[in-house]
Design a protein around this motif. Structure first.
Motif, PDB file in Angstrom:
ATOM      1  N   ARG A  66      -4.983 -14.736  -2.600  1.00  0.00           N
ATOM      2  CA  ARG A  66      -4.747 -13.333  -1.752  1.00  0.00           C
ATOM      3  C   ARG A  66      -5.971 -12.578  -1.377  1.00  0.00           C
ATOM      4  N   THR A  68      -6.535  -9.488   1.213  1.00  0.00           N
ATOM      5  CA  THR A  68      -6.299  -9.078   2.216  1.00  0.00           C
ATOM      6  C   THR A  68      -6.093  -9.952   3.499  1.00  0.00           C
ATOM      7  N   HIS A  77       3.165 -10.766   5.239  1.00  0.00           N
ATOM      8  CA  HIS A  77       3.576  -9.309   5.487  1.00  0.00           C
ATOM      9  C   HIS A  77       4.840  -9.377   5.527  1.00  0.00           C
ATOM     10  N   ARG A 116      -1.227  -1.813   9.576  1.00  0.00           N
ATOM     11  CA  ARG A 116      -1.287  -2.153   7.791  1.00  0.00           C
ATOM     12  C   ARG A 116      -1.088  -0.661   7.402  1.00  0.00           C
ATOM     13  N   ASP A 117      -0.720  -0.805   5.695  1.00  0.00           N
ATOM     14  CA  ASP A 117      -0.191   0.246   5.015  1.00  0.00           C
ATOM     15  C   ASP A 117      -1.670   0.712   4.091  1.00  0.00           C
ATOM     16  N   PRO A 118      -1.750   1.789   3.607  1.00  0.00           N
ATOM     17  CA  PRO A 118      -2.864   2.306   2.418  1.00  0.00           C
ATOM     18  C   PRO A 118      -3.603   1.348   2.614  1.00  0.00           C
ATOM     19  N   ASP A 119      -3.122   0.662   1.374  1.00  0.00           N
ATOM     20  CA  ASP A 119      -3.728  -0.534   1.011  1.00  0.00           C
ATOM     21  C   ASP A 119      -4.050  -1.315   1.672  1.00  0.00           C
ATOM     22  N   ASN A 120      -3.678  -1.674   2.675  1.00  0.00           N
ATOM     23  CA  ASN A 120      -4.136  -2.655   4.320  1.00  0.00           C
ATOM     24  C   ASN A 120      -3.370  -3.724   3.976  1.00  0.00           C
ATOM     25  N   LEU A 121      -2.514  -4.106   3.822  1.00  0.00           N
ATOM     26  CA  LEU A 121      -1.694  -4.555   4.064  1.00  0.00           C
ATOM     27  C   LEU A 121      -0.393  -4.958   4.869  1.00  0.00           C
TER      28      LEU A 121
END
Length: 128
Positions: A66, A68, A77, A116-121
């Motif tokens: 992993r 991104t 996800h 995406r979340d703030p951490d790009n997840l």
């Protein structure tokens, strides 16, 4: 509040048989559906937790560690169920969150999309 519950968790594993054994025989999840997708050389195993469909276990040939990428080993996800996907997309857009175009799941015929979340997840919303 738009979100009703967690819809499912998708996991890409590095060893399908080992992971299947762990989730089914060790943790006790019930198999709902198992599909081999020859065009992707990939298994998709749908698992039920406590009477609810919760885990999608995927295998892909030689998944990378992993970084991104949504097709890498590990948590793929997190998906949330919403009553109306368009209303929730408007809400996300008002909050400056970019959302991918809406797609239709070919198996369930339900609408879904990713953001995406703030951490790009990667996060998914699925219409009820």
């Amino acid at each position: 509040m738009f979100i009703n519950k967690i819809h499912h968790i998708a996991i890409i594993c590095s060893d399908y048989e080992k992971s299947k054994n762990f989730y089914v025989n060790i943790l006790g999840f019930k198999i709902l559906n198992e599909i081999y997708r020859s065009e992707r050389k990939s298994y998709k195993l749908d698992l039920e937790i406590a009477g609810e469909y919760q885990i999608e276990l995927f295998s892909f040939p030689s998944p990378p560690e992993r970084i991104t990428s949504p097709e890498a080993r590990g948590l793929r996800h997190l998906a949330f169920e919403v009553d109306n996907i368009e209303d929730f997309i408007k809400y996300l857009n008002k909050n400056n969150i970019i959302v991918e175009s809406v797609k239709m799941d070919e198996i369930t015929n339900k609408k879904y999309t990713f953001f995406r979340d703030p951490d790009n997840l990667p996060l998914e919303i699925c219409e009820k």
